[in-house]
Design a protein around this motif. Structure first.
Motif, PDB file in Angstrom:
ATOM      1  N   LEU A  68       0.820  -1.216   0.000  1.00  0.00           N
ATOM      2  CA  LEU A  68       0.000   0.000   0.000  1.00  0.00           C
ATOM      3  C   LEU A  68       0.853   1.265   0.000  1.00  0.00           C
ATOM      4  CD1 LEU A  68      -2.766  -1.120   2.533  1.00  0.00           C
ATOM      5  CD2 LEU A  68      -3.024  -0.762   0.061  1.00  0.00           C
ATOM      6  N   VAL A  69       1.997   1.214   0.665  1.00  0.00           N
ATOM      7  CA  VAL A  69       2.927   2.352   0.663  1.00  0.00           C
ATOM      8  C   VAL A  69       3.350   2.663  -0.769  1.00  0.00           C
ATOM      9  CG1 VAL A  69       5.285   3.050   1.240  1.00  0.00           C
ATOM     10  CG2 VAL A  69       3.797   2.141   3.006  1.00  0.00           C
ATOM     11  N   ALA A  70       3.683   1.607  -1.517  1.00  0.00           N
ATOM     12  CA  ALA A  70       4.127   1.793  -2.898  1.00  0.00           C
ATOM     13  C   ALA A  70       2.997   2.307  -3.776  1.00  0.00           C
ATOM     14  CB  ALA A  70       4.668   0.476  -3.446  1.00  0.00           C
ATOM     15  N   ARG A  71       1.785   1.863  -3.485  1.00  0.00           N
ATOM     16  CA  ARG A  71       0.646   2.240  -4.320  1.00  0.00           C
ATOM     17  C   ARG A  71       0.185   3.673  -4.052  1.00  0.00           C
ATOM     18  NH1 ARG A  71      -4.667  -1.431  -3.944  1.00  0.00           N
ATOM     19  NH2 ARG A  71      -3.199  -2.950  -4.851  1.00  0.00           N
ATOM     20  N   HIS A  72       0.295   4.099  -2.800  1.00  0.00           N
ATOM     21  CA  HIS A  72      -0.292   5.394  -2.405  1.00  0.00           C
ATOM     22  C   HIS A  72       0.753   6.441  -2.023  1.00  0.00           C
ATOM     23  CE1 HIS A  72      -4.359   3.848  -2.621  1.00  0.00           C
ATOM     24  NE2 HIS A  72      -4.032   2.818  -1.841  1.00  0.00           N
ATOM     25  N   ASN A  73       1.908   6.415  -2.684  1.00  0.00           N
ATOM     26  CA  ASN A  73       2.935   7.439  -2.452  1.00  0.00           C
ATOM     27  C   ASN A  73       3.297   7.601  -0.977  1.00  0.00           C
ATOM     28  OD1 ASN A  73       3.250   8.194  -5.192  1.00  0.00           O
ATOM     29  ND2 ASN A  73       1.380   9.418  -5.068  1.00  0.00           N
ATOM     30  N   GLY A  74       3.442   6.485  -0.303  1.00  0.00           N
ATOM     31  CA  GLY A  74       3.921   6.519   1.070  1.00  0.00           C
ATOM     32  C   GLY A  74       2.851   6.548   2.136  1.00  0.00           C
ATOM     33  N   LEU A  75       1.584   6.704   1.744  1.00  0.00           N
ATOM     34  CA  LEU A  75       0.510   6.791   2.745  1.00  0.00           C
ATOM     35  C   LEU A  75      -0.343   5.531   2.703  1.00  0.00           C
ATOM     36  CD1 LEU A  75      -0.769   8.617   4.893  1.00  0.00           C
ATOM     37  CD2 LEU A  75      -2.282   9.517   3.120  1.00  0.00           C
ATOM     38  N   ALA A  76      -0.083   4.610   3.645  1.00  0.00           N
ATOM     39  CA  ALA A  76      -0.773   3.314   3.656  1.00  0.00           C
ATOM     40  C   ALA A  76      -1.730   3.179   4.821  1.00  0.00           C
ATOM     41  CB  ALA A  76       0.246   2.185   3.706  1.00  0.00           C
ATOM     42  N   VAL A  77      -1.474   3.890   5.923  1.00  0.00           N
ATOM     43  CA  VAL A  77      -2.289   3.786   7.142  1.00  0.00           C
ATOM     44  C   VAL A  77      -2.878   5.154   7.446  1.00  0.00           C
ATOM     45  CG1 VAL A  77      -2.284   3.185   9.590  1.00  0.00           C
ATOM     46  CG2 VAL A  77      -0.774   1.974   8.018  1.00  0.00           C
ATOM     47  N   VAL A  78      -4.198   5.208   7.565  1.00  0.00           N
ATOM     48  CA  VAL A  78      -4.867   6.498   7.799  1.00  0.00           C
ATOM     49  C   VAL A  78      -5.897   6.363   8.912  1.00  0.00           C
ATOM     50  CG1 VAL A  78      -4.538   7.314   5.433  1.00  0.00           C
ATOM     51  CG2 VAL A  78      -6.598   6.031   6.014  1.00  0.00           C
ATOM     52  N   GLU A  79      -6.185   7.486   9.488  1.00  0.00           N
ATOM     53  CA  GLU A  79      -7.151   7.523  10.582  1.00  0.00           C
ATOM     54  C   GLU A  79      -8.580   7.495  10.030  1.00  0.00           C
ATOM     55  OE1 GLU A  79      -8.205  10.408  14.419  1.00  0.00           O
ATOM     56  OE2 GLU A  79      -6.689  10.986  12.932  1.00  0.00           O
ATOM     57  N   ALA A  80      -9.472   6.850  10.765  1.00  0.00           N
ATOM     58  CA  ALA A  80     -10.901   6.933  10.482  1.00  0.00           C
ATOM     59  C   ALA A  80     -11.473   7.973  11.434  1.00  0.00           C
ATOM     60  CB  ALA A  80     -11.574   5.579  10.695  1.00  0.00           C
ATOM     61  N   LEU A  81     -12.159   8.947  10.880  1.00  0.00           N
ATOM     62  CA  LEU A  81     -12.647  10.054  11.713  1.00  0.00           C
ATOM     63  C   LEU A  81     -13.992  10.520  11.195  1.00  0.00           C
ATOM     64  CD1 LEU A  81     -11.882  11.988  14.070  1.00  0.00           C
ATOM     65  CD2 LEU A  81     -10.927  13.517  12.323  1.00  0.00           C
ATOM     66  N   ASN A  82     -14.953  10.653  12.113  1.00  0.00           N
ATOM     67  CA  ASN A  82     -16.292  11.136  11.743  1.00  0.00           C
ATOM     68  C   ASN A  82     -16.886  10.330  10.586  1.00  0.00           C
ATOM     69  OD1 ASN A  82     -16.132  13.168  13.714  1.00  0.00           O
ATOM     70  ND2 ASN A  82     -15.137  14.566  12.277  1.00  0.00           N
ATOM     71  N   TYR A  83     -16.738   9.017  10.685  1.00  0.00           N
ATOM     72  CA  TYR A  83     -17.301   8.092   9.688  1.00  0.00           C
ATOM     73  C   TYR A  83     -16.684   8.281   8.298  1.00  0.00           C
ATOM     74  CZ  TYR A  83     -20.792   6.776  13.144  1.00  0.00           C
ATOM     75  OH  TYR A  83     -21.412   6.303  14.274  1.00  0.00           O
ATOM     76  N   SER A  84     -15.467   8.807   8.256  1.00  0.00           N
ATOM     77  CA  SER A  84     -14.793   9.018   6.971  1.00  0.00           C
ATOM     78  C   SER A  84     -13.374   8.475   7.011  1.00  0.00           C
ATOM     79  CB  SER A  84     -14.743  10.510   6.620  1.00  0.00           C
ATOM     80  OG  SER A  84     -16.037  11.037   6.451  1.00  0.00           O
ATOM     81  N   CYS A  85     -12.903   8.072   5.845  1.00  0.00           N
ATOM     82  CA  CYS A  85     -11.505   7.673   5.681  1.00  0.00           C
ATOM     83  C   CYS A  85     -10.689   8.937   5.434  1.00  0.00           C
ATOM     84  CB  CYS A  85     -11.372   6.718   4.490  1.00  0.00           C
ATOM     85  SG  CYS A  85      -9.661   6.462   3.921  1.00  0.00           S
ATOM     86  N   MET A  86      -9.674   9.180   6.235  1.00  0.00           N
ATOM     87  CA  MET A  86      -8.863  10.381   6.094  1.00  0.00           C
ATOM     88  C   MET A  86      -7.846  10.276   4.961  1.00  0.00           C
ATOM     89  SD  MET A  86      -9.907  12.716   8.207  1.00  0.00           S
ATOM     90  CE  MET A  86     -11.510  12.150   7.583  1.00  0.00           C
ATOM     91  N   GLY A  87      -7.867   9.125   4.264  1.00  0.00           N
ATOM     92  CA  GLY A  87      -6.994   8.981   3.105  1.00  0.00           C
ATOM     93  C   GLY A  87      -7.660   9.466   1.839  1.00  0.00           C
ATOM     94  N   CYS A  88      -8.888   8.994   1.587  1.00  0.00           N
ATOM     95  CA  CYS A  88      -9.620   9.387   0.376  1.00  0.00           C
ATOM     96  C   CYS A  88     -10.821  10.279   0.693  1.00  0.00           C
ATOM     97  CB  CYS A  88     -10.086   8.152  -0.382  1.00  0.00           C
ATOM     98  SG  CYS A  88     -11.248   7.104   0.545  1.00  0.00           S
ATOM     99  N   HIS A  89     -11.123  10.425   2.023  1.00  0.00           N
ATOM    100  CA  HIS A  89     -12.217  11.291   2.495  1.00  0.00           C
ATOM    101  C   HIS A  89     -13.601  10.808   2.053  1.00  0.00           C
ATOM    102  CE1 HIS A  89      -9.295  14.151   4.039  1.00  0.00           C
ATOM    103  NE2 HIS A  89      -8.657  14.062   2.888  1.00  0.00           N
ATOM    104  N   MET A  90     -13.673   9.509   1.770  1.00  0.00           N
ATOM    105  CA  MET A  90     -14.985   8.929   1.452  1.00  0.00           C
ATOM    106  C   MET A  90     -15.645   8.471   2.751  1.00  0.00           C
ATOM    107  SD  MET A  90     -15.351   9.194  -1.814  1.00  0.00           S
ATOM    108  CE  MET A  90     -16.666   8.038  -2.220  1.00  0.00           C
ATOM    109  N   ASN A  91     -16.984   8.458   2.742  1.00  0.00           N
ATOM    110  CA  ASN A  91     -17.731   8.032   3.934  1.00  0.00           C
ATOM    111  C   ASN A  91     -17.627   6.521   4.119  1.00  0.00           C
ATOM    112  OD1 ASN A  91     -18.639  10.614   4.532  1.00  0.00           O
ATOM    113  ND2 ASN A  91     -20.467  10.400   3.241  1.00  0.00           N
ATOM    114  N   LEU A  92     -17.498   6.133   5.375  1.00  0.00           N
ATOM    115  CA  LEU A  92     -17.423   4.720   5.716  1.00  0.00           C
ATOM    116  C   LEU A  92     -18.784   4.238   6.212  1.00  0.00           C
ATOM    117  CD1 LEU A  92     -14.085   4.813   7.755  1.00  0.00           C
ATOM    118  CD2 LEU A  92     -14.367   4.008   5.389  1.00  0.00           C
TER     119      LEU A  92
END
Length: 243
Positions: free
Chosen positions: A182-206
């Motif tokens: 995932l690091v290789a695929r996403h320019n170094g960002l593989a682990v992101v926080e879930a906040l307010n029912y959203s993914c902080m990587g793509c900002h889509m609702n969970l």
């Protein structure tokens, strides 16, 4: 899995910093070219000034040669005036003398004008040479700063590589394989926080159930959209990371 997530978050911080440093390092060649700009411009100006001066000096030498030749011709023509027998030949010869005299005078005026231009061009060369020395000093100083920054970036990257190796060794091989992919695929960002029912990587609702499961930090859960690994920050901060 909570301990694995803590390790991944720690690893992610290292990789984020390393990614930032690599981006900074990639800008260094452009920075070098940027600081070289004024110096290169000054070099071009000096070349133009020297070329102009050389051209003027050559033109002056050429005219001085012509002046010498025409002056000698004029003296010979004047010397022959006493040898002419008829009025027709005399006036024709006199006209030739006047023509050569006019040419000599024109050459003398041209040479004086060229001398003034050469003086101006010489000052321009001297001033540009002085300016070039100033730009050389500035370039040396700026290049030194860039080199020091480059060395500092390389040193920090080496330190991060060492830290990454230590942290990666603590992660289970299977989890680390997923993380590294995932690091290789996403320019170094593989682990992101879930906040307010959203993914902080793509900002889509969970989905609510996914978000609630992430909050437990008990499983390796990925975002359905960007596939990054999700975690709940507050749940990880409640306990210290395993040593």
């Amino acid at each position: 899995m909570k301990e694995q997530l803590k390790l991944l978050v720690s690893l992610q911080k290292i990789d984020i910093r390393a990614h930032q440093l690599k981006k900074e390092k990639a800008k260094i060649p452009g920075m070098v070219e940027l600081v070289k700009g004024p110096y290169n411009q000054c070099v071009r100006e000096l070349e133009e000034a020297r070329t102009s001066l050389t051209g003027l000096e050559k033109e002056k030498r050429d005219k001085e040669t012509r002046l010498k030749d025409d002056s000698e011709l004029l003296e010979r023509l004047k010397g022959r005036l006493t040898e002419i027998k008829t009025n027709k030949e005399y006036f024709a010869h006199l006209k030739e003398v006047e023509t050569v005299e006019k040419g000599v005078k024109g050459l003398e005026e041209d040479i004086l004008s060229l001398m003034e231009k050469i003086e101006v061009a010489s000052r321009q060369v001297e001033e540009t040479e002085s300016h070039l020395k100033e730009e050389e000093a500035k370039l040396a100083e700026e290049s030194k700063k860039i080199e020091e920054g480059f060395a500092a970036v390389d040193q920090e990257l080496a330190e991060l590589d060492d830290r990454r190796a230590v942290e990666a060794a603590k992660v289970s091989p299977e989890v680390f394989k997923t993380y590294d992919r995932l690091v290789a695929r996403h320019n170094g960002l593989a682990v992101v926080e879930a906040l307010n029912y959203s993914c902080m990587g793509c900002h889509m609702n969970l989905p609510p159930q996914v978000f609630n499961n992430v909050r437990l930090n008990n499983d390796l859960i990925t975002c359905d959209y960007c596939h990054r690994i999700l975690y709940w920050r507050q749940g990880l901060e409640e306990e210290p990371a395993a040593k």
